[in-house]
Scaffold this motif. Structure first.
Motif, PDB file in Angstrom:
ATOM      1  N   HIS A  20       0.831  -1.202   0.000  1.00  0.00           N
ATOM      2  CA  HIS A  20       0.000   0.000   0.000  1.00  0.00           C
ATOM      3  C   HIS A  20       0.867   1.253   0.000  1.00  0.00           C
ATOM      4  CE1 HIS A  20      -2.588   3.126   1.964  1.00  0.00           C
ATOM      5  NE2 HIS A  20      -3.475   2.641   1.116  1.00  0.00           N
ATOM      6  N   ARG A  33     -11.337   2.602  -2.722  1.00  0.00           N
ATOM      7  CA  ARG A  33     -11.779   1.514  -3.608  1.00  0.00           C
ATOM      8  C   ARG A  33     -10.798   1.328  -4.760  1.00  0.00           C
ATOM      9  NH1 ARG A  33     -18.003   0.003  -4.405  1.00  0.00           N
ATOM     10  NH2 ARG A  33     -18.620  -0.002  -2.229  1.00  0.00           N
ATOM     11  N   ALA A  36      -7.725  -0.477  -3.385  1.00  0.00           N
ATOM     12  CA  ALA A  36      -7.994  -1.901  -3.182  1.00  0.00           C
ATOM     13  C   ALA A  36      -7.950  -2.647  -4.511  1.00  0.00           C
ATOM     14  CB  ALA A  36      -9.354  -2.078  -2.507  1.00  0.00           C
ATOM     15  N   VAL A  41      -6.983  -6.548  -3.601  1.00  0.00           N
ATOM     16  CA  VAL A  41      -7.549  -6.928  -2.305  1.00  0.00           C
ATOM     17  C   VAL A  41      -8.883  -6.210  -2.134  1.00  0.00           C
ATOM     18  CG1 VAL A  41      -5.274  -7.289  -1.273  1.00  0.00           C
ATOM     19  CG2 VAL A  41      -6.378  -5.045  -1.059  1.00  0.00           C
ATOM     20  N   SER A  42      -9.563  -6.481  -1.042  1.00  0.00           N
ATOM     21  CA  SER A  42     -10.830  -5.810  -0.758  1.00  0.00           C
ATOM     22  C   SER A  42     -10.575  -4.545   0.055  1.00  0.00           C
ATOM     23  CB  SER A  42     -11.752  -6.740   0.025  1.00  0.00           C
ATOM     24  OG  SER A  42     -11.212  -6.998   1.303  1.00  0.00           O
ATOM     25  N   GLU A  43     -11.588  -3.669   0.073  1.00  0.00           N
ATOM     26  CA  GLU A  43     -11.510  -2.475   0.909  1.00  0.00           C
ATOM     27  C   GLU A  43     -11.398  -2.852   2.379  1.00  0.00           C
ATOM     28  OE1 GLU A  43     -14.108   1.538   2.023  1.00  0.00           O
ATOM     29  OE2 GLU A  43     -14.670   0.336   0.270  1.00  0.00           O
ATOM     30  N   LEU A  46      -7.823  -3.519   3.426  1.00  0.00           N
ATOM     31  CA  LEU A  46      -7.041  -2.308   3.669  1.00  0.00           C
ATOM     32  C   LEU A  46      -7.372  -1.709   5.030  1.00  0.00           C
ATOM     33  CD1 LEU A  46      -7.108  -0.441   0.217  1.00  0.00           C
ATOM     34  CD2 LEU A  46      -5.330  -1.927   1.153  1.00  0.00           C
TER      35      LEU A  46
END
Length: 351
Positions: A20, A33, A36, A41-43, A46
């Motif tokens: 990140h 969003r 991600a 990956v998904s929100e 994170l």
């Protein structure tokens, strides 16, 4: 990035934080969003890993958490999908959150919750802004509650402390299977007959399930008297007309776990690039117009007469946003609303 590769939360968080940080260094203006998606990956991943935020995992069921939101006083409720964001200021009042389907029926915050899709909840602080965020099994945001200057800070802190886990757990996400539905009606005549026999707008979704047809597939099959395609910019025209006349509307934005509703007039309209926005003090709407593939005026029979809506879809048939005239059960549709939609039907499709 597969979370199954990690045996501990610490390893998962450290690895994701490193990726990140590199992304943010290269593209600092990306929204969560977008970040991600770039990282695969998904929100929720994170948020859990504290990527750009500080978070506390919350325990308890979503129903248990929701029943306490009324203690917070005034907040901002946010629900969205990938193409439309709905923000409403107010209080969580008249909360019904006991079973798999819940409702909030306050005069300002009006919600329909489908809790079977909800899995994760976090208390989040980002750039000094506090929120409680709910996510589904895939880690996609379902609903967010933001603290404002009008929120009871002591009540907020009490709620978070009551539900905060002592330590975070490694989140395990799973794919949610798509609905068993077809983009085409197998028996258009039977579908049309069932549609004409409706006496409540809430019976529309069960009808779709019975025929195993998508919402957009049903519109294509029903006939132009029940569902008429209108100009691609009909939403902007509708909001502009409502703003000019003070007409009270209902705006529905949903995802698979939530529908959030605004009822009332709209005033300040602003177009910013591909986004068309309502920027009122207590209601904001952000609509990605470049995602709109088709817009429809839809008629449904009810015990109170015909109810007419404007429905907006993307290229894959997902419902982006819906509009109705303000109405309550037992009362007919506003004549000014019906006139507005009749006028939209008379505009050329190529507009």
């Amino acid at each position: 990035m597969s979370h199954a590769l990690f045996s501990s939360f610490a390893d998962f968080a450290t690895d994701l934080q490193q990726h990140h940080a590199k992304l943010i260094a290269a593209e600092p203006k990306l929204r969560v969003r977008e970040r991600a998606n770039r990282l695969g990956v998904s929100e929720a991943a994170l948020v859990a890993a504290d990527c750009g935020v500080t978070s506390h995992e919350l325990s308890g069921t979503p129903q248990e958490l929701f029943r306490q939101l009324g203690t917070l006083g005034e907040v901002m409720a946010l629900s969205r999908n990938d193409w439309c964001v709905h923000e409403r200021h107010g209080r969580y009042e008249d909360i019904h959150a006991d079973g798999p389907v819940g409702m909030v029926l306050g005069p300002d915050i009006d919600l329909r919750m489908f809790f079977s899709q909800w899995r994760f909840a976090y208390a989040v602080t980002e750039s000094g802004r506090d929120s409680i965020q709910f996510f589904d099994a895939e880690g996609i945001a379902v609903h967010k509650v933001y603290r404002t200057d009008m929120t009871d800070l002591a009540a907020w802190q009490t709620l978070v402390a009551a539900f905060a886990r002592p330590a975070k757990t490694l989140p395990h996400f799973e794919v949610i299977n798509a609905a068993d539905e077809s983009p085409r009606a197998s028996d258009p005549a039977a579908l049309r007959a069932a549609w004409l026999a409706l006496d409540d707008t809430h019976a529309f979704f069960p009808m779709l399930r019975k025929f195993k047809v998508s919402r957009l597939g049903a519109l294509h099959a029903a006939g132009p008297d029940l569902a008429q395609r209108v100009a691609i910019d009909a939403t902007q025209a509708l909001l502009q007309r409502a703003s000019e006349t003070g007409l009270s509307i209902m705006c529905f934005v949903g995802n698979r776990g939530m529908v959030q509703i605004h009822t009332g007039p709209v005033h300040k309209l602003v177009e910013t690039g591909p986004w068309f926005n309502v920027l009122d003090p207590r209601f904001n709407l952000h609509l990605l117009t470049s995602a709109i593939d088709s817009t429809w005026v839809v008629n449904k029979p009810t015990r109170d007469g015909w109810v007419t809506s404007l429905e907006v879809y993307n290229a894959t048939g997902d419902l982006i946003v819906q509009f109705f005239g303000e109405r309550k059960p037992g009362k007919p549709e506003l004549p000014a609303w019906r006139e507005l939609l009749v006028n939209l039907c008379q505009e050329p499709l190529a507009a």
